[in-house]
Design a protein around this motif. Structure first.
Motif: not given
Length: 487
Positions: A343-345, A349, A382, A386-387, A390, A444
């Motif tokens: 996932d993005v998390g 980064n 990503s 916000p990411y 990433n 978003y």
């Protein structure tokens, strides 16, 4: 030295007797203490203050530093008194911990009028002009000020304050600076009690030591502090600006390195490396082969590149290409067995790495976004703001099949594109600027695959791609060292 550190140094010099000279004609603090004692007895005799329990004598071991011969160490409680407490019986001006401007050490100009029947249970302490009020609870420890204004309604302070009204031989502004000094703050911190709401009680506070100069010297100390503080404030602004530049410099250096790299200015071009035109033809042949073998799907042709699109000049043996013409993806699937979800998390980064920790999920619990197939060597990007940075290269073996979120674009370089070079292109100011310009959405913002794959990248020969990456990896650690020094 920060502005606050400089301010602390000035206060420390002041209370050590090193900020202004001593003058014999101003007398001694010992003589001053006799006048203070006489005033104290008079106030008690008149019933204006209550007699307090005597504080212990000061031991030599207690003195934190040497002071001039004309000065004396005195306990705070022997230099100040309070005005007692009362339950409000009329409308009053309530002074709570939030009433203090603790940056400038001033009481707010706003009135906080409360009717007696609505008085908070903590509204009890009597204050008068010239009192110094001192918050005794840690979160508000520096909420200190001198009461220096007239009130239309009687002022009543919260019991969260200690009321310190100086006797005639102690200037309230000198007392304020002593209470704000590193020496006194250190003492108070050492005497704090409690865990949830640490505080200092009146006994310990009033036992604190104050270095007492003659009254005229106190006034000269105050004048010198007030003369210096505007310069400290200017210094603090300048220091902050320099700090911001220092923080920005390493980041700008990183961006400059990447920009130089993709403009062909970081390493030399070599004739024996061939040309990007030849490399591009090889890439297209490789793509056709993969399509023929059924490993990837044929995609819609991307438009020709126009001269207006090209953001800058590149070396003659390089070529501008669209991202989608030199990469492919591995398609999507619905997980049918335990998988390692990216996932993005999952992305570090800062270092551009995938987390070492597994994120194993049973297929029945698979998120709806867990669909994209990745393989070793893929670059995952990503596409949501916000990411946006990433990004990483998949460069590890997985015990379970890796499946990435649909929040990523999967960019697997076709043979002839070095994945590390592609990674640095995606991190470059040029590409970030392009992506920002084609973002869609308000809540978003994101870039869709069509726009992402239409992005331009400067393509050097393969051997030069590798030299560029080698040079970037040689230089970037130096910028990280700069960041650590700034921090």
């Amino acid at each position: 030295m920060t502005g606050q550190n400089l301010k602390n140094s000035i206060l420390q010099l002041a209370i050590q007797g090193k900020l202004v000279e001593q003058r014999e004609e101003e007398g001694t603090a010992k003589e001053l203490l006799k006048k203070i004692e006489a005033e104290k007895k008079q106030l008690i005799k008149e019933g204006r203050i209550k007699k307090q329990k005597a504080l212990p004598e000061i031991n030599d071991d207690e003195s934190p530093f040497d002071i001039p011969e004309s000065w004396e160490w005195v306990r705070l409680g022997d230099l100040t008194h309070n005005w007692g407490q009362k339950k409000p019986d009329t409308t009053f001006d309530y002074i709570d911990v939030g009433s203090i401007d603790n940056v400038n050490g001033r009481l707010s100009d706003d009135e906080n009028l409360i009717d007696a029947k609505n008085a908070p249970s903590r509204a009890r302490k009597v204050v008068k002009k010239g009192s110094v009020i001192y918050s005794t609870v840690r979160p508000y420890l520096l909420n200190i000020c001198v009461i220096d204004k007239e009130f239309k309604y009687e002022p009543i302070a919260s019991t969260a304050f200690a009321i310190l009204h100086p006797y005639c031989g102690l200037d309230q502004n000198y007392l304020y600076h002593v209470l704000m000094s590193p020496m006194f703050i250190s003492y108070v911190n050492s005497m704090m009690l409690g865990v949830a709401y640490p505080a200092i009680n009146d006994t310990n506070l009033l036992s604190g030591l104050v270095p007492l100069p003659p009254l005229e010297e106190q006034k000269r100390i105050i004048a010198k502090i007030e003369e210096l503080m505007p310069y400290v404030d200017k210094y603090d602004v300048a220091y902050f600006e320099v700090e911001e530049l220092n923080k920005k410099f390493p980041e700008d250096m990183q961006k400059s390195i990447l920009q130089y790299a993709i403009q062909g200015n970081l390493v030399e071009q070599r004739e024996e490396d061939g040309t990007a035109e030849d490399l591009y033809k090889q890439i297209q042949e490789e793509k056709k082969k993969l399509i023929k073998e059924g490993k990837i799907k044929k995609t819609k042709s991307l438009p020709e590149i126009t001269e207006d699109e090209v953001p800058f000049d590149i070396p003659e043996n390089w070529k501008w290409v669209r991202l989608g013409d030199v990469i492919h993806n591995w398609g999507q699937k619905k997980p049918n067995k335990t998988f390692d979800y990216i996932d993005v998390g999952s992305i570090d980064n800062i270092n551009g790495m995938l987390s070492e920790e597994e994120n194993l999920i049973d297929p029945k619990d698979a998120p709806s976004r867990a669909r994209k197939i990745v393989k070793e060597g893929s670059v995952i990007y990503s596409t949501v703001r916000p990411y946006l940075l990433n990004i990483c290269i998949i460069n590890k073996e997985f015990e379970h099949e890796p499946i990435a979120s649909t929040a990523f674009a999967i960019l697997h370089p076709i043979k002839g594109i070095y994945n590390k070079y592609l990674y640095f292109i995606l991190k470059s100011p040029m590409f970030i600027s392009y992506v920002s310009s084609v973002m869609i959405g308000v809540a978003y913002p994101a870039i869709n695959d069509t726009n992402l794959l239409a992005g331009l990248i400067p393509l050097p020969p393969l051997a030069e791609q590798k030299r560029i990456v080698e040079k970037i990896e040689e230089l970037l650690p130096y910028t990280k060292q700069l960041i650590k020094k700034v921090d």
